[in-house]
Design a protein around this motif. Sequence first.
Motif, PDB file in Angstrom:
ATOM      1  N   SER A  56       1.355  -1.567   0.211  1.00  0.00           N
ATOM      2  CA  SER A  56      -0.175   0.091   0.469  1.00  0.00           C
ATOM      3  C   SER A  56       0.938   1.132  -0.071  1.00  0.00           C
ATOM      4  N   LEU A  57       0.466   2.267  -0.201  1.00  0.00           N
ATOM      5  CA  LEU A  57       0.455   3.814   0.197  1.00  0.00           C
ATOM      6  C   LEU A  57       1.339   3.867   1.394  1.00  0.00           C
ATOM      7  N   GLU A  58       0.985   3.272   2.531  1.00  0.00           N
ATOM      8  CA  GLU A  58       1.993   3.429   3.860  1.00  0.00           C
ATOM      9  C   GLU A  58       2.642   2.465   4.024  1.00  0.00           C
ATOM     10  N   HIS A  59       2.773   1.569   2.987  1.00  0.00           N
ATOM     11  CA  HIS A  59       4.575   0.790   3.231  1.00  0.00           C
ATOM     12  C   HIS A  59       4.956   0.937   2.363  1.00  0.00           C
ATOM     13  N   GLN A  60       4.801   1.985   1.098  1.00  0.00           N
ATOM     14  CA  GLN A  60       6.016   2.474   0.418  1.00  0.00           C
ATOM     15  C   GLN A  60       6.719   3.973   0.743  1.00  0.00           C
ATOM     16  N   LEU A  61       6.014   4.138   2.158  1.00  0.00           N
ATOM     17  CA  LEU A  61       6.396   5.673   2.931  1.00  0.00           C
ATOM     18  C   LEU A  61       7.328   5.117   3.356  1.00  0.00           C
ATOM     19  N   ALA A  62       6.915   4.089   4.550  1.00  0.00           N
ATOM     20  CA  ALA A  62       7.794   3.436   5.071  1.00  0.00           C
ATOM     21  C   ALA A  62       8.844   2.844   5.057  1.00  0.00           C
ATOM     22  N   ALA A  63       9.170   2.216   3.582  1.00  0.00           N
ATOM     23  CA  ALA A  63       9.817   2.305   3.233  1.00  0.00           C
ATOM     24  C   ALA A  63      11.540   3.396   2.429  1.00  0.00           C
ATOM     25  N   LYS A  64      11.248   3.990   2.258  1.00  0.00           N
ATOM     26  CA  LYS A  64      10.991   5.285   1.756  1.00  0.00           C
ATOM     27  C   LYS A  64      12.457   5.576   3.105  1.00  0.00           C
ATOM     28  N   LEU A  65      11.097   5.784   4.304  1.00  0.00           N
ATOM     29  CA  LEU A  65      11.626   6.282   5.319  1.00  0.00           C
ATOM     30  C   LEU A  65      11.839   5.721   5.707  1.00  0.00           C
ATOM     31  N   LEU A  66      12.750   4.559   6.144  1.00  0.00           N
ATOM     32  CA  LEU A  66      13.541   3.739   6.868  1.00  0.00           C
ATOM     33  C   LEU A  66      15.140   3.524   5.903  1.00  0.00           C
TER      34      LEU A  66
ATOM     35  N   TRP B 116       7.225  11.117   6.933  1.00  0.00           N
ATOM     36  CA  TRP B 116       6.586  11.211   7.918  1.00  0.00           C
ATOM     37  C   TRP B 116       4.957  11.488   7.754  1.00  0.00           C
ATOM     38  N   ARG B 117       5.065  13.097   7.649  1.00  0.00           N
ATOM     39  CA  ARG B 117       3.733  13.453   7.630  1.00  0.00           C
ATOM     40  C   ARG B 117       2.774  13.409   6.756  1.00  0.00           C
ATOM     41  N   GLN B 118       3.777  12.643   5.308  1.00  0.00           N
ATOM     42  CA  GLN B 118       2.856  12.456   4.167  1.00  0.00           C
ATOM     43  C   GLN B 118       1.803  10.868   5.115  1.00  0.00           C
ATOM     44  N   LEU B 119       2.409   9.545   5.863  1.00  0.00           N
ATOM     45  CA  LEU B 119       2.578   8.765   6.549  1.00  0.00           C
ATOM     46  C   LEU B 119       1.350   8.970   7.427  1.00  0.00           C
ATOM     47  N   VAL B 120       1.227  10.001   8.089  1.00  0.00           N
ATOM     48  CA  VAL B 120       0.381  10.057   9.280  1.00  0.00           C
ATOM     49  C   VAL B 120      -0.838  10.365   8.357  1.00  0.00           C
ATOM     50  N   ALA B 121      -1.052  11.478   7.746  1.00  0.00           N
ATOM     51  CA  ALA B 121      -1.758  12.017   6.906  1.00  0.00           C
ATOM     52  C   ALA B 121      -2.091  10.377   5.960  1.00  0.00           C
ATOM     53  N   VAL B 122      -1.575   9.867   5.825  1.00  0.00           N
ATOM     54  CA  VAL B 122      -2.843   8.378   4.704  1.00  0.00           C
ATOM     55  C   VAL B 122      -2.842   7.720   6.093  1.00  0.00           C
ATOM     56  N   ARG B 123      -2.493   7.414   6.983  1.00  0.00           N
ATOM     57  CA  ARG B 123      -3.507   6.677   8.502  1.00  0.00           C
ATOM     58  C   ARG B 123      -4.166   7.374   8.877  1.00  0.00           C
ATOM     59  N   GLN B 124      -4.366   8.558   8.864  1.00  0.00           N
ATOM     60  CA  GLN B 124      -5.685   9.403   8.746  1.00  0.00           C
ATOM     61  C   GLN B 124      -7.147   9.217   7.700  1.00  0.00           C
ATOM     62  N   ARG B 125      -6.210   9.112   6.867  1.00  0.00           N
ATOM     63  CA  ARG B 125      -7.273   9.183   6.067  1.00  0.00           C
ATOM     64  C   ARG B 125      -7.656   7.129   5.681  1.00  0.00           C
ATOM     65  N   GLN B 126      -7.296   6.286   6.571  1.00  0.00           N
ATOM     66  CA  GLN B 126      -7.862   5.247   6.715  1.00  0.00           C
ATOM     67  C   GLN B 126      -8.747   4.816   7.700  1.00  0.00           C
ATOM     68  N   GLY B 127      -8.804   5.829   8.369  1.00  0.00           N
ATOM     69  CA  GLY B 127      -9.411   6.751  10.036  1.00  0.00           C
ATOM     70  C   GLY B 127      -8.632   5.436  10.905  1.00  0.00           C
ATOM     71  N   GLY B 128      -7.551   5.508  11.083  1.00  0.00           N
ATOM     72  CA  GLY B 128      -6.971   5.589  11.848  1.00  0.00           C
ATOM     73  C   GLY B 128      -5.852   4.050  11.550  1.00  0.00           C
ATOM     74  N   LEU B 129      -6.336   3.228  10.807  1.00  0.00           N
ATOM     75  CA  LEU B 129      -5.195   2.081  10.632  1.00  0.00           C
ATOM     76  C   LEU B 129      -4.330   1.753  10.645  1.00  0.00           C
TER      77      LEU B 129
END
Length: 382
Positions: free
Chosen positions: A66-76, A164-177
Amino acid sequence: MVYQPSPCKVDKERPWRRYDQDEATTSTAWLPAVLASVNLLDSRGVSYRLDVELGRLEFDMHPYMSLEHQLAAKLLCTFREYHRRAALGLAAFYSQKLAALEDGLLSAREQLFAAHEQGQPFQEVQCAAAAVASAEQEVAEVRQLKEEEESILIGAIDAMAGLWRQLVAVRQRQGGLRLTDIEFNVVQLPLEDATPLQADGLTRQQLDIALLVAEAEPVAGLPPYPDALPLSQADAGLSSFKLRRVECMAASHAMVQKELLNRLVLLQDRVSADPEDPEIKSLQQQLETLGPAPCRARMTHQQELELWSWAEAEVAAGRAGVYRPPHLQPCLKILPAASAPTARAAQSPRAVADITSATGTAAAATAAQTSGLPDAPDSPGW
């Protein structure tokens, strides 16, 4: 060009790369299948094992990511690259080298001014001026390298904060998931001066005070402080790096002297040249004031005391004449594994493990207090 795979398609896909630097070692070999007749009776009790050796696999993109996985991989990845760069210690190396060169520059300036005041021969004064010009150039070059290295580290932290800000925004769009188990924050540590004492016993703070005094003290024939010297004005539009007055005194003196001499020769070589021309007299007077080498203008003892008091107050207020970025420490934390129903409530900053630098400068207690990103410091690099 990056081709984003779509998890909705039936066939798996991978991003296409225009250039792969590891192509020679990661080429794909296609081996034909070999059929062999095996007698089950003869091979009874014989076991076969197929060993497949794989290196570390890290996916920047994957059909099922997912987009969250991609952002997390880039962050790491950015986090690791930051610590690889920071582990080299180039910023600390340049800082210590710069302090030693600045101390040598101050000594060379005092020798030059003492040669003027003592009336030493012209050749000795010129040698002292050349030594000051060489020291100024070395100080400016090392300071530029130091600031470039610091801007690279600050830029990496800024990039991680943006991911990280992008990742947090994605989590918020997922309803906190929360689909990934990472948490990121930036801790601002107190500034600790690791610069060793110089040969004459000066600390970093005392060196900053002496440099401010050297910048503000008047030099005959050159613009007074806080105006920029001619060489600084000439290089102002070439790069973002700005020379300090203490780093271009000798070079500015030589440039102004050359311009005045060229103008004077041009006026005197005219057919209608008049020795009583006001412009010629003005140029001659400026050259006389400028002198063959930089000379410190006379100041009273009270003026010197006021100058040192002003420099001490400026350094105490954090205005040392150059920009020094804050000491930031990025912290990447691995959160406890959470099931899907409880993933929405797993946004607590409590970390099971903190992935920090090799020196371990960021403490877990500090990281727990700063659950979010700190306010962006007032700096050009943030």
